[in-house]
Design a protein around this motif. Structure first.
Motif, PDB file in Angstrom:
ATOM      1  N   TYR A 152     -16.446 -39.615 -42.644  1.00 31.92           N
ATOM      2  CA  TYR A 152     -17.013 -40.914 -42.283  1.00 31.92           C
ATOM      3  C   TYR A 152     -17.686 -41.503 -43.517  1.00 31.92           C
ATOM      4  CZ  TYR A 152     -19.926 -44.400 -39.908  1.00 31.92           C
ATOM      5  OH  TYR A 152     -20.536 -45.568 -39.521  1.00 31.92           O
TER       6      TYR A 152
ATOM      7  N   ILE B 105     -18.575 -37.106 -39.225  1.00 29.41           N
ATOM      8  CA  ILE B 105     -18.947 -37.186 -37.815  1.00 29.41           C
ATOM      9  C   ILE B 105     -18.406 -35.936 -37.145  1.00 29.41           C
ATOM     10  CG2 ILE B 105     -18.653 -38.391 -35.620  1.00 29.41           C
ATOM     11  CD1 ILE B 105     -18.456 -40.986 -37.152  1.00 29.41           C
TER      12      ILE B 105
ATOM     13  N   ALA C 141     -21.274 -36.647 -30.070  1.00 28.98           N
ATOM     14  CA  ALA C 141     -20.884 -36.945 -31.452  1.00 28.98           C
ATOM     15  C   ALA C 141     -22.126 -37.190 -32.299  1.00 28.98           C
ATOM     16  CB  ALA C 141     -19.972 -38.167 -31.491  1.00 28.98           C
TER      17      ALA C 141
ATOM     18  N   ASN D 295     -20.093 -38.740 -45.786  1.00 28.68           N
ATOM     19  CA  ASN D 295     -20.584 -38.273 -44.488  1.00 28.68           C
ATOM     20  C   ASN D 295     -19.464 -37.706 -43.616  1.00 28.68           C
ATOM     21  OD1 ASN D 295     -23.031 -39.541 -45.350  1.00 28.68           O
ATOM     22  ND2 ASN D 295     -22.271 -41.488 -44.534  1.00 28.68           N
TER      23      ASN D 295
ATOM     24  N   THR E  50     -27.648 -38.888 -35.004  1.00 33.93           N
ATOM     25  CA  THR E  50     -27.819 -38.658 -36.442  1.00 33.93           C
ATOM     26  C   THR E  50     -28.531 -37.333 -36.635  1.00 33.93           C
ATOM     27  OG1 THR E  50     -27.963 -41.036 -36.896  1.00 33.93           O
ATOM     28  CG2 THR E  50     -28.770 -39.539 -38.596  1.00 33.93           C
TER      29      THR E  50
ATOM     30  N   LEU F 110     -23.745 -42.524 -30.784  1.00 29.31           N
ATOM     31  CA  LEU F 110     -23.647 -41.627 -31.931  1.00 29.31           C
ATOM     32  C   LEU F 110     -25.031 -41.153 -32.352  1.00 29.31           C
ATOM     33  CD1 LEU F 110     -21.565 -40.474 -34.007  1.00 29.31           C
ATOM     34  CD2 LEU F 110     -22.061 -42.470 -35.427  1.00 29.31           C
TER      35      LEU F 110
ATOM     36  N   ILE G 160     -23.471 -37.856 -36.485  1.00 28.26           N
ATOM     37  CA  ILE G 160     -23.157 -38.106 -37.883  1.00 28.26           C
ATOM     38  C   ILE G 160     -24.004 -37.181 -38.760  1.00 28.26           C
ATOM     39  CG2 ILE G 160     -24.812 -40.019 -38.024  1.00 28.26           C
ATOM     40  CD1 ILE G 160     -22.945 -41.282 -40.125  1.00 28.26           C
TER      41      ILE G 160
ATOM     42  N   THR H 261     -18.138 -33.540 -33.589  1.00 29.75           N
ATOM     43  CA  THR H 261     -18.283 -33.480 -32.140  1.00 29.75           C
ATOM     44  C   THR H 261     -18.758 -32.093 -31.789  1.00 29.75           C
ATOM     45  OG1 THR H 261     -16.525 -35.104 -31.749  1.00 29.75           O
ATOM     46  CG2 THR H 261     -17.140 -33.684 -29.904  1.00 29.75           C
TER      47      THR H 261
END
Length: 248
Positions: free
Chosen positions: A15, A21, A33, A19, A68, A66, A35, A23
């Motif tokens: 990502y 992502i 999910a 980065n 973090t 999402l 990040i 799951t």
């Protein structure tokens, strides 16, 4: 809102520039999910916790779809699996099956423990085919797709000669076999093993020795049932089939 979960990475994708992502299949929240910022950087402290099959304790902030990641600690890295093509292929299949069959944020502590135990079993060199068969049975049961294996689907009788029908969703006896002419005859030993695997808790699985012909029969039964009742195309299964086709 901040969450703390124990989770297994069942999918990881790039990502942006640095980065990922991931799951997580978690005991507390089901699939979620998250990040992981900087996970692609060589010296990132979070690179290892974003790898497939990693089981860890994850702390993240989530306000929408999402999350973090704020902090993570590895419980089991499963680097042995990632370093072995065959183990990684079967682990990928179980991970993708989990990702595709289960909905988001459907907590299922039992299935989490089964996947966790399945990955540990692969680490310990237990039969990867049998481990995968059992996990498939568990995920079908949790998703409401469990085949009928105790008696004939049609008349509820349990006889010596039984057939497996993907079409009707389980066993047929000799008298009821006309309901599905394509039903496959089951040797008594194969039926007994199928019933044992359906009820087996992977956490209690020891070393098991199953004849290659029996494993091949089980594989064909399970795949035909999956194709008939679930039918979701999985990249990992295609890869497994290619490995089998070319004898890898």
């Amino acid at each position: 809102m901040q969450y703390r979960v124990q989770g297994i990475v069942i999918r990881s994708m790039d990502y942006g520039e640095g980065n990922k992502i991931i799951t997580l299949f978690s005991r507390e929240l089901g699939k979620v999910a998250v990040i992981v910022r900087g996970a692609k950087k060589v010296k990132s402290r979070y690179a290892s916790v974003a790898q497939l099959f990693t089981c860890g304790d994850y702390l993240f902030f989530k306000s929408g779809q999402l999350g973090t990641l704020n902090h993570a600690e590895i419980v089991e890295s499963h680097h042995i699996i990632r370093g072995d093509l065959h183990k990684a292929a079967y682990a990928s299949y179980m991970a993708e099956l989990t990702d595709r069959v289960l909905g988001d944020q459907e907590a299922n502590a039992f299935l989490f423990e089964q996947l966790k135990a399945a990955l540990t079993a692969l680490d310990e060199d237990k039969d990867m085919h049998i481990v995968t068969f059992i996990y498939e049975m568990k995920i079908w049961m949790q998703a409401g797709y469990q085949p009928e294996l105790d008696a004939c689907v049609s008349c509820s009788r349990d006889q010596a000669d039984m057939y497996f029908s993907a079409l009707v969703g389980g066993l047929l006896c000799e008298n009821c076999r006309p309901r599905d002419p394509q039903a496959v005859p089951l040797a008594p030993g194969t039926l007994k093993l199928l019933r044992i695997l359906a009820k087996m808790d992977i956490r209690r699985l020891g070393q098991i020795d199953v004849k290659p012909a029996t494993k091949e029969s089980l594989k064909q039964l399970i795949r035909s049932y999956y194709d008939t009742h679930i039918g979701v195309q999985l990249k990992s299964r295609h890869f497994l089939e290619q490995m089998e086709k070319y004898g890898v």
